[in-house]
Design an enzyme around this catalytic site. Structure first.
Site, PDB file in Angstrom:
ATOM      1  N   LYS A   1       0.820  -1.213   0.000  1.00  0.00           N
ATOM      2  CA  LYS A   1       0.000   0.000   0.000  1.00  0.00           C
ATOM      3  C   LYS A   1       0.860   1.271   0.000  1.00  0.00           C
ATOM      4  O   LYS A   1       2.073   1.203   0.128  1.00  0.00           O
ATOM      5  CB  LYS A   1      -0.978  -0.041   1.181  1.00  0.00           C
TER       6      LYS A   1
HETATM    7  C1  LIG Z   1      -5.528  -4.191   0.902  1.00  0.00           C
HETATM    8  C2  LIG Z   1      -7.006  -4.041   0.922  1.00  0.00           C
HETATM    9  C3  LIG Z   1      -7.781  -4.379   2.027  1.00  0.00           C
HETATM   10  C4  LIG Z   1      -7.237  -5.122   3.208  1.00  0.00           C
HETATM   11  O1  LIG Z   1      -6.172  -4.488   3.793  1.00  0.00           O
HETATM   12  P1  LIG Z   1      -5.343  -5.276   4.931  1.00  0.00           P
HETATM   13  O2  LIG Z   1      -4.608  -4.165   5.620  1.00  0.00           O
HETATM   14  O3  LIG Z   1      -4.445  -6.223   4.226  1.00  0.00           O
HETATM   15  O4  LIG Z   1      -6.330  -5.946   5.816  1.00  0.00           O
HETATM   16  C5  LIG Z   1      -9.133  -4.092   2.009  1.00  0.00           C
HETATM   17  N1  LIG Z   1      -9.709  -3.520   0.938  1.00  0.00           N
HETATM   18  C6  LIG Z   1      -9.000  -3.197  -0.157  1.00  0.00           C
HETATM   19  C7  LIG Z   1      -9.699  -2.552  -1.305  1.00  0.00           C
HETATM   20  C8  LIG Z   1      -7.632  -3.468  -0.207  1.00  0.00           C
HETATM   21  O5  LIG Z   1      -6.932  -3.194  -1.314  1.00  0.00           O
END
Ligand SMILES: *Cc1c(COP(=O)(O)O)cnc(C)c1O
Length: 399
Positions: free
Chosen positions: A198
């Site tokens: 991210k």
């Molecule tokens: C990455 C992601 C999540 C989950 O994030 P985590 O921190 O891995 O739990 C949820 N929704 C979207 C759209 C994502 O890209």
């Protein structure tokens, strides 16, 4: 057309593999993690608190603070649990998202009801959402897909009309602006992800923002339902005593993660500038190519550019998406697909009897999409390699 397209003719393949989305960890992050490891407190403590306040101040969170967690999934789950959403309730989610958005609705025993996405932004289509509202609908979860803000104005109108809670899946939305304001500043819940790929990473981690009274309830639910947290119990003025007021979860962030996050936050604006510059170069190179449909930004929207989702136009290209991805990999360029729609995942398709074309915009986008490398470590040469390779493939396989 850009210089890059001229440079693309008979382009030699890259000598080294270009990863799709590696983390950008600097010496400050490493030093801060080491400092935490040498201290007497490595889990949720002073650094998590400081990160909560700095992040809250940055996005303009109500109450000035965020709640740091071990994932965005935890944040979405906590938001639903805090609002008391459960069996018999329905929650509207866009089908073009990571499965976690729907999974958390299952976790609380409610029913995730899919809606389609808008063809330009690939975010929740408010008209499709309006069509699936029932008397059981309790909440709507817009996703800021690829970092482009969802149509929050239309989502708010729908929510007001039917008395729904809004929970933003802001996993991609750092920093995303809707109508000039950063995502995370509104009084409804918004959940961010600090997963390794991210825009800001703590390896694993997440943050929840929202109205202070609700966020405090989430804080208790996110740590066993305990009335006071461990850091307060174990400091010099602390007391061993605590009560459990709900059967809570174990979702807290550690100070090791916060050590990464504090410095990632300081670098976020720089990261974002680079992401936007790369996205602009991609779009400048692809906009005039018939076989390619680059992503767009609506007026008044500012994307975080978490992902650069290019769509192929099959009527102009004798190469299907999967073959395109394989050809990119052969030329040492990592790509990905975001996402196979949730209604096309076997659990959801089978449980709710959903046909692939139940959501035609999401299905069509999924079949034509490829996410190109987009991260702050890309050099101008890397970007030229990606552009040159895409243009080579398109020229070779044009219909
Ligand atoms: C990455 C992601 C999540 C989950 O994030 P985590 O921190 O891995 O739990 C949820 N929704 C979207 C759209 C994502 O890209």
């Amino acid at each position: 057309m850009s210089d890059a397209s001229n440079a693309s003719h008979a382009r030699p393949p890259r000598a080294t593999y270009l990863p799709f989305s590696p983390p950008s960890i600097g010496p400050e992050e490493i030093a801060e993690v080491a400092d935490t490891l040498r201290s007497d407190w490595i889990t949720t403590g002073p650094k998590t608190k400081a990160f909560e306040q700095r992040f809250g101040a940055y996005v303009g969170a109500p109450g000035g603070t965020a709640l740091m967690l071990n994932s965005c999934t935890a944040g979405l789950h906590l938001a639903l649990a805090t609002l008391g959403i459960g069996p018999g309730d329905e929650v509207i989610v866009p089908t073009l998202t990571f499965a976690a958005t729907a999974n958390v609705v299952e976790h609380v025993g409610a029913r995730p009801v899919m809606a389609d996405v808008s063809p330009d932004t690939l975010c929740l289509d408010p008209a499709s959402a309006a069509a699936v509202v029932t008397s059981a609908t309790k909440a709507i979860m817009p996703v800021h897909y690829a970092g482009h803000p969802a149509d929050l104005g239309a989502v708010d109108r729908l929510a007001e009309q039917h008395g729904l809670h809004v929970i933003e899946d802001a996993a991609h939305a750092l920093p995303t602006r809707y109508a000039g304001a950063l995502v995370g500043g509104r009084s409804n819940f918004a959940a961010f992800s600090f997963y390794a790929t991210k825009n800001l990473t703590t390896a694993e981690g997440g943050a929840l923002t929202g109205a202070p009274e609700l966020l405090e309830r989430s804080r208790v639910l996110g740590l066993h339902g305990m009335s006071r947290d461990a850091w307060k119990r174990f400091d010099r003025h602390g007391s061993w005593e605590y009560d459990v007021i709900a059967p809570g979860f174990k979702y807290n962030m550690t100070d090791i993660q916060a050590s990464l996050g504090m410095h990632q936050l300081q670098r976020l604006e720089g990261f974002h500038e680079r992401r936007r510059a790369v996205a602009r170069r991609y779009t400048a190179a692809f906009a005039a190519v018939d076989a390619l449909e680059p992503p767009t930004e609506r007026a008044g929207a500012s994307s975080s550019w978490h992902l650069y989702v290019l769509r192929l136009r099959p009527e102009r290209l004798r190469m299907a998406r999967n073959a395109f991805i394989e050809a990119m990999a052969e030329r040492n360029i990592g790509t990905s697909v975001h996402y196979r729609p949730v209604h096309m995942m076997s659990y959801y398709a089978e449980k709710y009897g959903l046909a692939p074309d139940a959501y035609p915009v999401a299905k069509d986008a999924f079949e034509r999409m490829v996410s190109l490398p987009l991260h702050p470590r890309l050099s101008d040469d890397d970007v030229d390699d990606v552009i040159g390779t895409v243009l080579d493939l398109v020229a070779t396989h044009a219909a």
